[in-house]
Design an enzyme around this catalytic site. Sequence first.
Site, PDB file in Angstrom:
ATOM      1  N   SER A  36       0.763  -1.204  -0.144  1.00  0.00           N
ATOM      2  CA  SER A  36       0.038   0.062  -0.141  1.00  0.00           C
ATOM      3  C   SER A  36       0.681   1.340   0.213  1.00  0.00           C
ATOM      4  O   SER A  36       0.563   2.242  -0.398  1.00  0.00           O
ATOM      5  CB  SER A  36      -0.936  -0.021   1.073  1.00  0.00           C
ATOM      6  OG  SER A  36      -0.302  -0.267   2.437  1.00  0.00           O
ATOM      7  N   HIS A  74       1.896   4.880   4.743  1.00  0.00           N
ATOM      8  CA  HIS A  74       1.235   5.521   3.707  1.00  0.00           C
ATOM      9  C   HIS A  74       1.512   6.937   3.775  1.00  0.00           C
ATOM     10  O   HIS A  74       1.665   7.441   2.595  1.00  0.00           O
ATOM     11  CB  HIS A  74      -0.332   5.554   4.399  1.00  0.00           C
ATOM     12  CG  HIS A  74      -0.854   4.000   4.146  1.00  0.00           C
ATOM     13  ND1 HIS A  74      -2.033   3.711   4.690  1.00  0.00           N
ATOM     14  CD2 HIS A  74      -0.483   2.970   3.602  1.00  0.00           C
ATOM     15  CE1 HIS A  74      -2.454   2.361   4.344  1.00  0.00           C
ATOM     16  NE2 HIS A  74      -1.397   1.942   3.754  1.00  0.00           N
TER      17      HIS A  74
END
Length: 222
Positions: free
Chosen positions: A145, A197
């Site tokens: 991610s 992230h």
Amino acid sequence: MRPNVITEAGISTRLNQWWGSIPFITSGVILICGAIYLVCLLTGYDSFAEICFLPSVVASRFQVYRFYTSVVFHGSLLHVLFNMLALVPLGTELERIMGSVRLLFLMFLLATTNAIFHLIIAFLAAYNPLYPLHFLVDECSIGFSGVIFSMIVIETSLSGVQTRSVFGLFNVPANWYAWILLVLFQFLASNVSLLGHLCGILSGYLWAVQLLASWTIILFFY
């Protein structure tokens, strides 16, 4: 019985067409991540301490291999499915724009810069004198991610799109999209690496600026 046969054949054909439309590097990453998860599932391997991105261990033992092993391992079926489904449109578009070799090289660079940003920010946050956050250097992170967040920023910059749809519910300015997802995932999902992230977004901006600058120079001389 005949309509059922036609429906089943139609679904199979559509799936084959969908998979055939995914370019080489993007589909390769999906197969690698899926295969690794399947092997872990079949062997019962669920302790990721030796392969996850763990800032304290990376720094103390110089285990740079964790930059890359942490990216291709996932902790659950939903984890790998969600990441790979998110990768399909992003990877397909970037591979169409950049080409397969450049996209593969970019993914490698993104995994590297994401990890470097992660290290720097984790240690700065852990040892700042005002409000030390020591848990950040002992946070074990896995999954693709972070690279996907980088790719969102880069694809948005290269495509010039003005708005993005958030889960098909509402549209937001494209420049806000990655940041809105960053916040939403913290509220909607558990065990999500905010720092992983965030570093993906920062790394994406770094490479987006360089890619745009390179393309401007090439177009100017062309």
